[in-house]
Write a protein that holds these residues in place. Structure first.
Motif, short mmCIF file in Angstrom:
data_model
loop_
_atom_site.label_atom_id
_atom_site.label_comp_id
_atom_site.label_asym_id
_atom_site.label_seq_id
_atom_site.Cartn_x
_atom_site.Cartn_y
_atom_site.Cartn_z
N LEU A 70 0.84 -1.21 0.00
CA LEU A 70 0.00 0.00 0.00
C LEU A 70 0.86 1.25 0.00
O LEU A 70 1.96 1.27 0.56
N SER A 78 -2.19 5.76 2.42
CA SER A 78 -3.45 5.10 2.07
C SER A 78 -4.46 5.28 3.20
O SER A 78 -4.10 5.35 4.37
N GLY A 120 -7.31 3.75 5.27
CA GLY A 120 -8.00 2.55 5.68
C GLY A 120 -9.04 2.91 6.73
O GLY A 120 -9.98 3.66 6.49
N PRO A 148 -3.45 2.10 7.64
CA PRO A 148 -3.57 1.45 6.33
C PRO A 148 -4.42 0.19 6.36
O PRO A 148 -4.58 -0.46 5.33
#
Length: 197
Positions: A35, A39, A41, A118
């Motif tokens: 990733l 990123s 999440g 993430p």
């Protein structure tokens, strides 16, 4: 004028070409994806920093953050002082079935209580279980990546420069005081003892 069957021949050529190449598919459950560093999440809660200011809940465009709190009064620490009141967090929940991962709640938090992690594997079979309470949000904190290193050529923050300047002044004052005390002690040793008559 096209030759009959030329389209079929071109399609078969593409198929044969693709069959001879190695597959680049990553088998997801066995191989975790790589990733990017920023990123988005799940959102994690650092509960110790939360002051229940409600900014995140007010600014959330989806209204998916639920906060409950109560006020506690602490007695005065010094005589003649006044009592202080502070907010105590009772409930902090995020409904990830409503969240659109815009990050506004993380940006507006003045005390760095919310962080991106993430982690993206938190699917549930029941939509009601996508409302994460504060215990679950606190557990996500362990997956928050460390912040990136500072640029070595960057200018030093003003706060650190001011703190270093104040510390240097304090050290210089302490050294001057110590040298002055050492001189006084040396002069006291060199002075002749007073005779009692």
């Amino acid at each position: 004028m096209s030759i009959p069957g030329s389209g079929l021949a071109k399609g078969l050529a593409v198929t044969l070409k693709a069959m001879t190449r190695r597959s680049v598919t990553a088998q997801y459950p066995d191989v975790q994806p790589d990733l990017p560093p920023r990123s988005r999440g799940v959102i994690a809660l650092f509960e110790e920093n939360c002051t229940v200011c409600m900014l995140c809940a007010r600014e959330c465009p989806d209204w998916c953050i639920y906060i409950d709190s109560h006020k506690e009064t602490t007695p005065a620490t010094a005589p003649g002082g006044r009592e202080r009141s502070r907010n105590v967090l009772d409930r902090f929940a995020i409904d990830f079935s409503l969240c659109m991962y815009c990050g506004i709640c993380i940006e507006v938090c003045p005390f760095d209580a919310l962080f991106w992690t993430p982690e993206f594997e938190y699917a549930e079979t029941d939509i009601l279980e996508l409302t994460h309470e504060r215990d679950k949000l606190r557990d996500w904190m362990w997956t928050v990546p460390a912040p990136p290193a500072l640029d070595p050529g960057a200018e030093e923050p003003k706060e650190i420069a001011a703190a270093r300047k104040a510390a240097d002044k304090l050290i210089a004052a302490q050294q001057a005081q110590q040298s002055q005390q050492a001189e006084q002690a040396e002069q006291a040793e060199q002075a002749p003892p007073e005779s009692s008559a």
